[in-house]
Design a protein around this motif. Structure first.
Motif, PDB file in Angstrom:
ATOM      1  N   GLU A 377       9.044   1.612  -8.997  1.00 26.69           N
ATOM      2  CA  GLU A 377       8.955   3.053  -8.171  1.00 26.69           C
ATOM      3  C   GLU A 377       7.943   3.714  -8.224  1.00 26.69           C
ATOM      4  O   GLU A 377       7.422   3.881  -9.354  1.00 26.69           O
ATOM      5  N   VAL A 378       7.595   4.154  -7.139  1.00 28.86           N
ATOM      6  CA  VAL A 378       6.377   5.002  -6.922  1.00 28.86           C
ATOM      7  C   VAL A 378       6.566   6.127  -5.929  1.00 28.86           C
ATOM      8  O   VAL A 378       7.551   5.949  -5.179  1.00 28.86           O
ATOM      9  N   GLU A 379       6.065   7.383  -6.287  1.00 27.38           N
ATOM     10  CA  GLU A 379       6.393   8.720  -5.213  1.00 27.38           C
ATOM     11  C   GLU A 379       4.956   9.116  -4.951  1.00 27.38           C
ATOM     12  O   GLU A 379       3.856   9.150  -5.691  1.00 27.38           O
ATOM     13  N   VAL A 380       4.875   9.180  -3.525  1.00 28.77           N
ATOM     14  CA  VAL A 380       3.667   9.722  -2.939  1.00 28.77           C
ATOM     15  C   VAL A 380       3.812  11.211  -2.565  1.00 28.77           C
ATOM     16  O   VAL A 380       4.845  11.712  -2.612  1.00 28.77           O
ATOM     17  N   SER A 381       2.706  11.736  -1.994  1.00 33.42           N
ATOM     18  CA  SER A 381       2.778  13.058  -1.827  1.00 33.42           C
ATOM     19  C   SER A 381       3.191  13.663  -0.438  1.00 33.42           C
ATOM     20  O   SER A 381       3.473  14.911  -0.521  1.00 33.42           O
ATOM     21  N   GLU A 382       3.319  12.633   0.420  1.00 34.61           N
ATOM     22  CA  GLU A 382       3.968  12.846   1.818  1.00 34.61           C
ATOM     23  C   GLU A 382       5.163  12.229   2.127  1.00 34.61           C
ATOM     24  O   GLU A 382       5.044  10.694   1.762  1.00 34.61           O
ATOM     25  N   GLU A 383       6.225  12.478   2.779  1.00 39.28           N
ATOM     26  CA  GLU A 383       7.074  11.522   3.318  1.00 39.28           C
ATOM     27  C   GLU A 383       6.814  10.631   4.422  1.00 39.28           C
ATOM     28  O   GLU A 383       5.923  11.166   5.259  1.00 39.28           O
ATOM     29  N   GLY A 384       7.287   9.366   4.771  1.00 42.10           N
ATOM     30  CA  GLY A 384       6.884   8.768   5.806  1.00 42.10           C
ATOM     31  C   GLY A 384       5.578   8.036   5.631  1.00 42.10           C
ATOM     32  O   GLY A 384       5.015   7.429   6.539  1.00 42.10           O
ATOM     33  N   ALA A 385       4.795   8.327   4.442  1.00 38.85           N
ATOM     34  CA  ALA A 385       3.632   7.629   4.225  1.00 38.85           C
ATOM     35  C   ALA A 385       3.693   6.103   4.004  1.00 38.85           C
ATOM     36  O   ALA A 385       4.655   5.564   3.707  1.00 38.85           O
ATOM     37  N   HIS A 386       2.657   5.418   4.287  1.00 38.43           N
ATOM     38  CA  HIS A 386       2.791   4.006   4.414  1.00 38.43           C
ATOM     39  C   HIS A 386       2.126   3.611   2.976  1.00 38.43           C
ATOM     40  O   HIS A 386       1.010   3.968   2.482  1.00 38.43           O
ATOM     41  N   VAL A 387       3.080   2.670   2.200  1.00 37.61           N
ATOM     42  CA  VAL A 387       2.634   2.329   0.893  1.00 37.61           C
ATOM     43  C   VAL A 387       2.268   0.638   0.999  1.00 37.61           C
ATOM     44  O   VAL A 387       3.383   0.123   1.395  1.00 37.61           O
ATOM     45  N   LYS A 388       1.373   0.213   0.532  1.00 37.13           N
ATOM     46  CA  LYS A 388       1.127  -1.125   0.575  1.00 37.13           C
ATOM     47  C   LYS A 388       1.193  -1.758  -0.736  1.00 37.13           C
ATOM     48  O   LYS A 388       0.637  -1.218  -1.551  1.00 37.13           O
ATOM     49  N   TRP A 389       2.193  -2.844  -0.964  1.00 37.02           N
ATOM     50  CA  TRP A 389       2.552  -3.626  -2.132  1.00 37.02           C
ATOM     51  C   TRP A 389       1.808  -4.775  -2.422  1.00 37.02           C
ATOM     52  O   TRP A 389       1.848  -5.527  -1.388  1.00 37.02           O
ATOM     53  N   MET A 390       1.314  -4.982  -3.347  1.00 35.34           N
ATOM     54  CA  MET A 390       0.516  -6.220  -3.707  1.00 35.34           C
ATOM     55  C   MET A 390       0.727  -6.881  -5.030  1.00 35.34           C
ATOM     56  O   MET A 390       1.270  -6.231  -6.064  1.00 35.34           O
ATOM     57  N   LYS A 391       0.646  -8.017  -5.215  1.00 40.79           N
ATOM     58  CA  LYS A 391       1.094  -8.902  -6.468  1.00 40.79           C
ATOM     59  C   LYS A 391      -0.260  -9.903  -6.684  1.00 40.79           C
ATOM     60  O   LYS A 391      -0.605 -10.679  -6.082  1.00 40.79           O
ATOM     61  N   ASP A 392      -0.927  -9.292  -7.857  1.00 37.91           N
ATOM     62  CA  ASP A 392      -2.052 -10.239  -8.307  1.00 37.91           C
ATOM     63  C   ASP A 392      -2.999 -10.395  -7.156  1.00 37.91           C
ATOM     64  O   ASP A 392      -3.497 -11.467  -6.828  1.00 37.91           O
ATOM     65  N   GLY A 393      -3.202  -9.509  -6.357  1.00 39.83           N
ATOM     66  CA  GLY A 393      -4.207  -9.337  -5.235  1.00 39.83           C
ATOM     67  C   GLY A 393      -3.769  -9.537  -3.953  1.00 39.83           C
ATOM     68  O   GLY A 393      -4.405  -9.583  -2.949  1.00 39.83           O
ATOM     69  N   VAL A 394      -2.472 -10.010  -3.956  1.00 35.77           N
ATOM     70  CA  VAL A 394      -1.841 -10.707  -2.505  1.00 35.77           C
ATOM     71  C   VAL A 394      -0.862  -9.669  -2.151  1.00 35.77           C
ATOM     72  O   VAL A 394      -0.152  -9.467  -2.817  1.00 35.77           O
ATOM     73  N   GLU A 395      -1.056  -9.409  -0.708  1.00 37.36           N
ATOM     74  CA  GLU A 395      -0.162  -8.308  -0.259  1.00 37.36           C
ATOM     75  C   GLU A 395       1.367  -8.948  -0.071  1.00 37.36           C
ATOM     76  O   GLU A 395       1.473 -10.035   0.258  1.00 37.36           O
ATOM     77  N   LEU A 396       2.233  -8.114  -0.383  1.00 34.34           N
ATOM     78  CA  LEU A 396       3.831  -8.558  -0.083  1.00 34.34           C
ATOM     79  C   LEU A 396       4.058  -7.825   1.061  1.00 34.34           C
ATOM     80  O   LEU A 396       4.119  -6.565   1.251  1.00 34.34           O
ATOM     81  N   THR A 397       4.399  -8.715   2.057  1.00 35.09           N
ATOM     82  CA  THR A 397       5.062  -7.993   3.315  1.00 35.09           C
ATOM     83  C   THR A 397       6.624  -8.447   3.588  1.00 35.09           C
ATOM     84  O   THR A 397       7.077  -9.217   3.081  1.00 35.09           O
ATOM     85  N   LYS A 398       7.293  -7.943   4.434  1.00 35.16           N
ATOM     86  CA  LYS A 398       8.513  -8.351   4.722  1.00 35.16           C
ATOM     87  C   LYS A 398       8.734  -9.841   5.328  1.00 35.16           C
ATOM     88  O   LYS A 398       9.794 -10.225   5.064  1.00 35.16           O
ATOM     89  N   GLU A 399       7.686 -10.138   6.031  1.00 34.57           N
ATOM     90  CA  GLU A 399       7.640 -11.403   6.550  1.00 34.57           C
ATOM     91  C   GLU A 399       7.463 -12.587   5.380  1.00 34.57           C
ATOM     92  O   GLU A 399       8.094 -13.421   5.617  1.00 34.57           O
ATOM     93  N   SER A 400       6.505 -12.241   4.700  1.00 35.44           N
ATOM     94  CA  SER A 400       5.973 -13.285   3.729  1.00 35.44           C
ATOM     95  C   SER A 400       6.805 -13.456   2.622  1.00 35.44           C
ATOM     96  O   SER A 400       6.915 -14.435   1.703  1.00 35.44           O
TER      97      SER A 400
END
Length: 864
Positions: A377-400
């Motif tokens: 869990e991470v909390e950002v300064s604004e609602e609706g902001a885009h947060v990108k998740w990565m694992k060991d340098g590889v981006e995690l997306t809903k498709e992959s």
């Protein structure tokens, strides 16, 4: 020196305004596609030459005041660099936060006033990291695909409460080497399809792309400077090219010293718009001009379109001052604005700064075991902001990663969820925004696996069956079987099964070649279970493999004593699962007596793996200890249980009135001798006036064996009764007080003459007749009347002269002489004449009415 050449849109001719500012490097003109990255020159110390810049203490429009005291927060400052056009360049700075109370704030600026944070996107990228060990913040600015407009002076500022630090650096842009153009004059053509003066001319960039040629000396008989002073500014580049002058900046500097170009003054404006404005997103900004004529009308334009007054755009006119106020600025307000007075115009640009999204709550490291659920869990300064998740340098997306990961947003909270975590999920996870990042480590360990039943050595004869069986604590665990270190493969004679927590290896028709060490290895665990298969070649009687019997009865909740509670009169059926090979013999006993398997009220029903103990209509005598014993040649197992039969209690004993007050009486009693084999949870007390002899409840669930009944009427005589209560309900019979209680008025002695009781006998007479009614079919209805008579008459209800018996459709009630007949959901057949007859020893009376039952037809909708 830097020369900035701009076309004056207010002049019909293409005159040039020349402004000179001290700069270490040339500020290249920005192309149309780079407008969002172009910026004014950097703020440097002014020399003795005239300058139009603000003084050091002034603040440019839209810029916050700067702190004057520098405290040396930077440990590493960005350095000046020369970038190649079309490539990327990165600048980094480090700030020591060990002495800071609050998190520092970093600003990247170009020139003196332009905050680059509002331009974050594909071209400009910002990154912020924090080292918890050294307490060092690292800030990076990356320019993607450098263009000519990125050249110039830059500044980075860091502030934290009352501390600040600032440093400057320069960016120079060099062109990529290209092939020589055959016709250099073709490159000087202006863009567009109009005359030769139309479009834009980027001659300084063009000069960089030319291959170096030997510079030709000016003609001896011509003074170039005289030609330049007499020429129009639009002809400067032609003259420079004709006479071989390539140092255009030096030429313009010298020419400025030789003559002063007076800017054209406007007759309509006393004060024009500033060249540019900067404003934070969501804030308000004001654009102001002063006009010569206070009555002249003006127009405000945005990107060439006229602006109309509204709640967002507010026009103000005070004397010669005209103001355009833009409320709640957003990214769409980042545009070019014009103020038009007749034929005169003035221009400006508004830059809207969008603050970068920062991370306010960092990720936490997670240490878990296989199969558990993990949430980052991470909390950002604004609602609706885009947060990108990565694992060991590889981006995690809903498709992959949709099958392994789930992404959840809750306001400012962003959550990465991993269900049924495995060792493949071990790694470093990052959460990135355009203003910062956070990382956390995920460590996964194997679960401990418990062995509930290990495999045992087997000794079998030829053609027999060998079964290795083990039981582990996790039903989901799979595994492999090995023989002498070689994995066992299934075949017609070898079967491997996995049912729940039990793993079996069955070898049919055993041969001498099957002898060996067999091992079961659970997948994913450093654990193995081994046993040996021995082959017996002696001629003895066949002894099949036997499993000792086992009673599968869960006694963890109640210990060794299992209690089954049943209400007297109800049926008890208790099913017990048994196992064993060969099937064991089942024996139920109550004390020393065996419960027969024959049919009866108490019986035992036994199947192959299930034994059921049945009591049909439990009685008090059925209570006691019961034992279940299962036996076969391999052993014996036994379980005990206690059957408890409960019933409603007996009534309380010795109910009596101990004292009488003005309007109350105190009642006492003793608990019942038989409590129904269950704790008495309360008593229900009722009273009855001896005149009406109708009973009314005074108290329910009274815990004590006494109570005080109040609100009694003076002069009346009362009787009392008490019911005892346990978990099965109230006692069937009440305990009635041994004597009645007369409530007397204290302090008065009245000697009344002997009372002669009046004969109240009267034949029945209806005081309220039945009334004809018309009711709707399907809706419960009632008809009622009232009767009096003494002795109390007998009531008979009839329909069409036929007595209504115990028909469940009809409910007959008599409340203090008010007679009611309830008819449940009447139909058309329930219509007719209803009569009520009252009969006693002195006579009878009868009333009747007509009941009409009608059906309401619903109106059908007419489709048009």
């Amino acid at each position: 020196m830097e020369q900035e050449v701009q076309a004056d849109p207010q002049n019909d001719e293409d005159a040039l305004e020349v402004t000179v500012t001290d700069m270490p490097e040339l500020q290249e003109p920005a192309s149309d596609g780079d407008r969002d990255t172009a910026a004014p020159p950097a703020d440097t110390k002014a020399n003795s030459e005239p300058s139009d810049e603000l003084p050091a203490d002034d603040v440019a429009p839209g810029e916050d005041p700067q702190l004057s005291e520098l405290t040396g927060l930077f440990t590493i400052k960005p350095e000046s660099a020369t970038a190649t056009k079309g490539q990327d360049v990165t600048f980094s700075a480090k700030v020591d936060a060990s002495t800071l109370v609050r998190k520092p704030t970093m600003k990247w600026l170009k020139g003196k006033w332009l905050d680059l944070g509002s331009k974050a996107g594909k071209h400009l990228q910002f990154k912020e990291t924090y080292d918890r060990n050294t307490k060092i913040y690292t800030y990076e600015m990356r320019i993607v695909k450098v263009v000519d407009g990125d050249a110039g002076g830059y500044r980075c500022e860091v502030t934290s409460k009352d501390k600040c630090d600032s440093c400057t650096f320069e960016v120079s842009v060099q062109a990529v080497e290209e092939q020589h153009q055959d016709n250099i004059l073709e490159a000087f053509k202006r863009s567009g399809d109009a005359n030769e003066d139309a479009g834009d001319l980027d001659f300084s960039a063009l000069l960089k792309k030319r291959e170096k040629k030997q510079q030709q000396a000016p003609r001896e008989d011509v003074d170039v400077w005289d030609i330049l002073k007499a020429a129009k500014p639009c002809d400067y580049e032609k003259i420079a090219f004709e006479y071989g002058i390539t140092d255009l900046r030096g030429m313009l500097k010298r020419l400025k010293k030789m003559k002063t170009v007076e800017p054209k003054k406007s007759d309509a404006f006393l004060k024009k718009l500033e060249p540019a404005y900067s404003v934070d997103k969501g804030r308000r900004i004001q654009l102001s001009v002063e006009v010569a004529d206070p009555n002249v009308p003006i127009k405000w334009l945005k990107n060439g379109q006229e602006i109309k007054p509204s709640a967002k755009y507010v026009f103000e006119s005070v004397g010669n001052r005209r103001t355009l106020t833009i409320n709640k600025c957003n990214l769409s307000d980042d545009a070019a604005y014009e103020c038009v007075v007749g034929e005169d115009k003035c221009f400006t640009e508004v830059f809207v700064k969008e603050p970068p999204v920062t991370i306010t709550k960092l990720l936490d490291d997670v240490h878990t075991v296989v199969g558990e659920k993990v949430e980052f869990e991470v909390e950002v300064s604004e609602e609706g902001a885009h947060v990108k998740w990565m694992k060991d340098g590889v981006e995690l997306t809903k498709e992959s990663a949709a099958s392994k990961y789930r992404f959840k947003k809750d306001g400012k909270r962003h959550i990465l969820i991993i269900n049924d975590v495995t060792k493949e999920n071990i790694g470093t996870y990052f959460a990135l925004t355009n203003g910062g990042e956070s990382k956390a480590e995920l460590e996964v360990e194997e679960k401990e696996l418990q062995v509930l039943q290990s495999i045992a050595d087997l000794t079998v004869k030829a053609s027999e069956q060998a079964v290795f069986k083990c039981e582990v604590s996790d039903e989901k665990v799979t595994g492999k079987w090995f023989k002498d270190g070689v994995e066992v493969q299934p075949s017609e004679c070898i079967k491997m099964t996995h049912i729940g927590r039990t793993h079996k290896l069955t070898i049919s028709d055993v041969k001498p070649s099957d002898v060996g060490d067999y091992t079961f290895v659970p997948d994913g665990y450093a654990l193995s279970l081994s046993a040996k298969l021995n082959f017996l070649e002696i001629k003895i009687d066949y002894v099949p493999r036997q499993d000792p019997p086992k009673i599968h009865l869960d006694t963890s909740a109640t210990g060794s004593k299992n209690t089954i509670t049943v209400v007297a009169g109800n049926k008890l059926r208790f099913d017990v699962e048994i196992s064993g090979d060969p099937p064991p013999l089942v024996c139920w006993m109550k004390g020393d007596e065996t419960v027969s398997d024959m049919e009866g009220r108490v019986r035992v029903e036994t199947k192959k793996t299930l034994s059921s103990f049945v009591i049909q209509g439990a009685e008090k005598e059925d209570e006691g200890f019961y034992s279940l014993t299962v036996t076969n040649p391999a052993g014996e197992d036994k379980a005990e249980l206690f059957v408890k039969v409960v019933d409603v209690p007996n009534p309380p004993e010795n109910v009596k009135c101990t004292s009488v007050g003005e309007n109350s009486a105190t009642i006492e009693w003793k608990p019942p001798k038989d409590d129904g084999n269950a704790e008495i949870i309360g008593y229900t007390i009722q009273k009855a006036d001896m005149k009406t002899k109708d009973w009314f409840t005074v108290y329910e669930h009274n815990r004590r064996p006494n109570c005080t009944v109040s609100d009694l009427v003076i002069g009346n005589e009362y009787s009392f009764r008490v019911f005892s209560e346990n978990v099965c309900g109230l006692s069937e019979e009440p305990g009635v007080s041994s004597s009645t209680v007369l409530i007397c008025k204290t302090g008065l002695d009245c000697n009344l003459p002997p009372f002669k009781e009046k004969d109240q006998s009267a034949c029945p007479k209806f005081t309220a007749p039945l009334v004809d009614r018309s009711v709707v079919a399907g809706y419960t209805t009632a008809i009622s009347c009232a009767v009096r008579g003494y002795p109390k008459p007998k009531i008979i209800w009839m329909k069409n002269k036929m007595i209504i018996g115990e028909d469940p459709k009809f409910l007959m009630q008599n409340n203090q002489g008010v007679l009611t007949l309830n008819i449940r959901k009447p139909s058309l057949y329930d219509g007719g004449r209803y009569s009520c007859k009252a009969i006693n020893a002195l006579g009878e009376d009868e009333v009747e009415c007509k009941l009409e039952v009608r059906v309401v037809k619903e109106k059908e909708d007419v489709k048009k």
